[in-house]
Design a protein around this motif. Structure first.
Motif, PDB file in Angstrom:
ATOM      1  N   GLY A 189       0.914  -1.095   0.087  1.00  0.00           N
ATOM      2  CA  GLY A 189      -0.100  -0.050   0.141  1.00  0.00           C
ATOM      3  C   GLY A 189       0.737   1.106   0.093  1.00  0.00           C
ATOM      4  O   GLY A 189       0.679   2.122  -0.780  1.00  0.00           O
ATOM      5  N   GLU A 191       4.035   1.549  -0.603  1.00  0.00           N
ATOM      6  CA  GLU A 191       5.197   1.547  -1.798  1.00  0.00           C
ATOM      7  C   GLU A 191       4.307   2.183  -3.101  1.00  0.00           C
ATOM      8  O   GLU A 191       4.608   3.088  -3.688  1.00  0.00           O
ATOM      9  CB  GLU A 191       5.849   0.418  -2.300  1.00  0.00           C
ATOM     10  CG  GLU A 191       6.844   0.011  -1.001  1.00  0.00           C
ATOM     11  CD  GLU A 191       7.703  -1.060  -1.451  1.00  0.00           C
ATOM     12  OE1 GLU A 191       8.821  -1.387  -0.854  1.00  0.00           O
ATOM     13  OE2 GLU A 191       7.692  -1.855  -2.570  1.00  0.00           O
ATOM     14  N   VAL A 206      -6.405   3.566   3.480  1.00  0.00           N
ATOM     15  CA  VAL A 206      -7.304   3.207   4.680  1.00  0.00           C
ATOM     16  C   VAL A 206      -6.675   1.843   5.561  1.00  0.00           C
ATOM     17  O   VAL A 206      -6.415   1.109   4.810  1.00  0.00           O
ATOM     18  CB  VAL A 206      -8.584   2.817   4.221  1.00  0.00           C
ATOM     19  CG1 VAL A 206      -9.389   2.414   5.462  1.00  0.00           C
ATOM     20  CG2 VAL A 206      -9.148   3.982   3.502  1.00  0.00           C
ATOM     21  N   PRO A 215       3.318  -5.651   9.439  1.00  0.00           N
ATOM     22  CA  PRO A 215       3.574  -6.482  10.556  1.00  0.00           C
ATOM     23  C   PRO A 215       5.263  -6.246  10.764  1.00  0.00           C
ATOM     24  O   PRO A 215       5.989  -6.123   9.679  1.00  0.00           O
ATOM     25  CB  PRO A 215       3.489  -7.894  10.379  1.00  0.00           C
ATOM     26  CG  PRO A 215       2.851  -7.865   8.798  1.00  0.00           C
ATOM     27  CD  PRO A 215       2.506  -6.736   8.688  1.00  0.00           C
ATOM     28  N   THR A 240      -9.284   2.234  10.687  1.00  0.00           N
ATOM     29  CA  THR A 240     -10.496   2.461   9.901  1.00  0.00           C
ATOM     30  C   THR A 240     -10.700   1.394   9.105  1.00  0.00           C
ATOM     31  O   THR A 240      -9.668   0.558   8.573  1.00  0.00           O
ATOM     32  CB  THR A 240     -10.392   3.549   8.890  1.00  0.00           C
ATOM     33  OG1 THR A 240     -10.058   4.941   9.788  1.00  0.00           O
ATOM     34  CG2 THR A 240     -11.517   3.960   8.182  1.00  0.00           C
TER      35      THR A 240
END
Ligand code: FAD
Ligand code: NAI
Length: 471
Positions: A189, A191, A206, A215, A240
């Motif tokens: 997300g 990169e 989000v 992680p 969210t």
């Protein structure tokens, strides 16, 4: 039918795990065949992962820098234009060069490359549906499964790789979206979000959890990079969750609400990137034919020598346990072959670095603060900011820091966390230190060239056992 030819080793999957194992096996003198279905070697990493994404990250960074970060350096530029088609061509050139390079290495090391989809006919035989039509089969005294992973789908959204995309669509968009929403603030997300944000898209990430990075990323480092990415224009909605999506129209609509329940709102985007993790890929492999099962996360279960319950069948890379990283897959490819030929192999799972190739980069190895706290380990912390590093200052690139975590009593390094320019290269030193069981004092008393970014690494080590000089 012709009788199946017997090999010492048959490898299903020509990704990083599989192709590295194949080359290593060839070098060790084994008769080896590698089956790959996508028509080119290198797997996810070379074809649609590490390599194309880094090409776009590098060139989009350059574009963004030329647009926003030249005047103060005394460089006046004229009309700067994006030629996305050419940027994609540059990406393809890098990918093609590298995948062809593996074909050459296969020839050099006597690896037979079978282009097709493999499935177990029995415990020693793999049937192959050839890419060019027809079928063949190959027998192996030993078989490695190295079939990799695929992106986890988001329930209710249909991936068309145009409007609702995975990373595969995100490396191949034909135009810059106006609004992009990224579901999942992990490595993919951030990169791919960075790439399209730099090229002009309005990007909103989000994330279900309270921090970005996926992680393993240390919470302090995560906050630090989030601030910098926000400065670059990315928007974040943490804590969210996306409750449902509607991709029936031209514009995709996503209903989101606070993870713990709260007011709902609807986000609109012309492109939605689904980046909520990857899952092992083993479908069509005929596992049921030989009675091999996967765990509840879809991973093939193995012992410490990569053996399944059928001992001559081993599993390496993304389709089994451990971080889904190319260099982890590579280590396993080598080790699994060594277990065959020498009866020993070695991968230190405690010292596998992670790198996120945003700008600045984020890199870490070993444990983070939350993990040490949970394990009840007493530790000390030393940090050094790039704003106090001479080279970062000359480069006008001073966001970020180096952070050491070391055992409070013995000073042994337990974790290194970096956000900053060139963090991805710098972490190699941290990994070596961890692998060799170094203390922060060992690093702090090692001469580092001046002026280099690596001095920030040394000074953070000094700050852990003593004090930094320049901060
Ligand atoms: P794969 O690379 O997925 O290879 C498996 C291969 O097996 C595939 O080519 C597939 O076609 C083939 N296959 C599957 N089933 C069959 C069958 N039945 N018969 C024949 N062939 C079959 N990792 C990093 O370390 N650094 C990065 O910068 C990085 N960037 C990434 C960026 C993106 C966008 C993505 C998606 C991933 C990235 N990764 C990165 C992760 C990395 O790509 C994987 O960890 C790595 O590719 C795993 O290697 P593998 O060999 O286990 O699996
Ligand atoms: P990821 O596991 O890194 O991150 C996924 C994120 O999505 C997590 O932060 C998670 O909390 C969040 N999430 C999960 N479900 C969600 C939901 N319903 N709504 C909102 N957020 C949700 O997975 P990602 O980014 O998809 O990458 C997959 C893997 O690919 C990585 O774990 C890594 O192994 C590999 N990869 C490595 C790269 C590198 O080394 N530089 C680059 C890209 C991928």
């Amino acid at each position: 039918a012709t009788p199946a030819e017997e090999k010492d080793l048959v490898i299903i999957g020509g990704g990083v795990a599989g192709y590295v194992a194949a080359i290593k096996a060839g070098q060790e003198g084994l008769k080896v065949a590698c089956i790959e279905k996508r028509g080119s070697l290198g797997g996810t990493c070379l074809n649609v992962g590490c390599i194309p994404s880094k090409s776009l990250l590098n060139n989009s960074h350059l574009y963004h820098q030329i647009l926003h970060d030249t005047k103060n350096r005394g460089i006046e530029v004229g009309d700067v234009k994006l030629n996305l088609e050419q940027m994609m061509k540059a990406k393809e050139t890098s990918v093609n060069g590298l995948t062809k390079g593996i074909e050459f290495l296969f020839k050099k090391n006597n690896v037979e490359y079978i282009k097709g989809t493999g499935a177990f006919a029995d415990e020693h035989t793999v049937k192959v549906n050839l890419v060019d039509g027809g079928e063949t089969s190959v027998r192996g005294k030993n078989i490695f499964i190295a079939t990799g992973s695929e992106s986890t789908p988001f329930p209710g959204l249909t991936i068309d790789e145009k409007k609702v995309i995975t990373s595969t669509g995100a490396i191949a968009l034909k135009q810059v979206p106006k609004k992009m929403v990224v579901i999942g603030g992990g490595i993919i997300g951030l990169e791919m979000g960075s790439v399209w944000s730099r090229l002009g898209a309005e990007v909103t990430v989000v994330e279900f959890l309270g921090q970005i990075g996926g992680p393993g990323m240390d919470a302090e480092i995560s906050k630090n990079i989030q601030k910098t990415l926000a400065k670059q224009g990315m928007k974040f909605m943490l804590n969210t969750k996306v409750t449902q999506g509607d991709d029936s129209g031209e514009i995709v609509k996503l209903d989101v609400e606070a993870a713990k329940g709260g007011k709902a709102q609807t986000l609109e985007a012309d492109v939605v990137l689904v980046a909520i993790g990857r899952r092992p890929y083993t479908s069509g492999l005929g596992l049921e034919t030989i009675g091999l099962e996967t765990d509840n996360k879809g991973r093939l279960v193995i012992d410490s020598e990569y053996r399944t319950k059928i001992p001559h069948i081993r599993v390496i890379g993304d389709c089994t346990f451990g971080p889904m990283l190319a260099h982890k897959a590579e280590e396993e490819g080598v080790a699994a072959v060594e277990f065959l030929t020498k009866s020993y192999g070695h991968v230190n799972y405690g010292a596998i670095p992670s790198v996120m190739y945003t700008h600045p980069e984020v890199a870490w190895v070993g444990q983070n603060e939350a993990e040490l706290k949970e394990a009840g380990v007493k530790y000390k912390v030393g940090t050094f900011p790039f704003s106090a590093n001479s080279r970062a200052k000359t480069n006008l690139d001073t966001d970020g820091m180096v952070k050491f975590l070391a055992d409070a009593e013995t000073d042994r390094i337990l974790g290194v966390h970096i956000v900053g320019p060139n963090a991805g290269e710098m972490i190699a030193e941290g990994t070596l230190a961890l692998e060799y069981g170094a203390s922060t004092e060992d690093v702090g008393r090692t001469s580092h060239a001046h002026p280099t970014l690596a001095e920030a690494f040394k000074e953070a080590a000094m700050a852990t056992y003593s004090k930094a000089i320049h901060y």
